[in-house]
Design an enzyme around this catalytic site. Structure first.
Site, PDB file in Angstrom:
ATOM      1  N   LYS A  11      23.498  31.949 -45.774  1.00  0.00           N
ATOM      2  CA  LYS A  11      22.158  32.541 -45.782  1.00  0.00           C
ATOM      3  C   LYS A  11      22.143  33.939 -45.172  1.00  0.00           C
ATOM      4  CE  LYS A  11      19.642  28.230 -45.834  1.00  0.00           C
ATOM      5  NZ  LYS A  11      18.633  27.393 -45.188  1.00  0.00           N
ATOM      6  N   CYS A  12      23.246  34.346 -44.567  1.00  0.00           N
ATOM      7  CA  CYS A  12      23.341  35.651 -43.896  1.00  0.00           C
ATOM      8  C   CYS A  12      23.966  36.669 -44.849  1.00  0.00           C
ATOM      9  CB  CYS A  12      24.180  35.509 -42.631  1.00  0.00           C
ATOM     10  SG  CYS A  12      24.610  37.070 -41.848  1.00  0.00           S
ATOM     11  N   SER A  13      23.264  37.775 -45.093  1.00  0.00           N
ATOM     12  CA  SER A  13      23.783  38.777 -46.032  1.00  0.00           C
ATOM     13  C   SER A  13      25.068  39.423 -45.514  1.00  0.00           C
ATOM     14  CB  SER A  13      22.731  39.843 -46.328  1.00  0.00           C
ATOM     15  OG  SER A  13      22.389  40.553 -45.156  1.00  0.00           O
TER      16      SER A  13
END
Length: 118
Positions: A11-13
């Site tokens: 979920k972390c770019s």
């Protein structure tokens, strides 16, 4: 070929960019979805030691829970940080990337290049 491991949050770019960067070099890393598998205090400590940084470097200080638990205080004990990080994996900054060349926190993501096999 050297093994590369990424402690990853999809979920972390930034974590996604680091994984893409690693794969772009032709390396298929071991992907550890740490929010699902969890952490041990020993693993976090070992990664910090290999990176040559204090455990507090791996604390996601921007996470509201870190403030709620008082983990951003300058005199917080390492044992308290480790306990909280194990109990709440969201408190661990990401991505952490490890290889035979060392360990880095991939912020900025370009730091990952420092430890990729050549």
């Amino acid at each position: 070929m050297s093994q590369v491991t990424i402690y990853h949050n999809p979920k972390c770019s930034t974590s996604r960019k680091a994984l893409e960067m690693i794969r772009g070099t032709g390396i298929e890393p071991e992907v550890v979805l740490y929010k699902e598998t969890g952490w041990t205090a020993e693993k976090i400590k070992a990664l910090a030691d290999r990176a040559g940084v204090p455990v507090s470097t791996f604390l996601r200080a921007k996470e509201p829970l870190a403030h709620d638990l008082g983990l951003t205080a300058p005199d917080i004990a390492e044992a308290a940080l480790l306990k909280a990080m194990v109990e709440h994996p969201v408190l661990v900054e990401r991505p952490i990337v490890a290889s035979d060349k060392g360990v880095v926190l991939g912020r900025p993501v370009e730091r990952v290049k420092e430890i990729l096999p050549t």
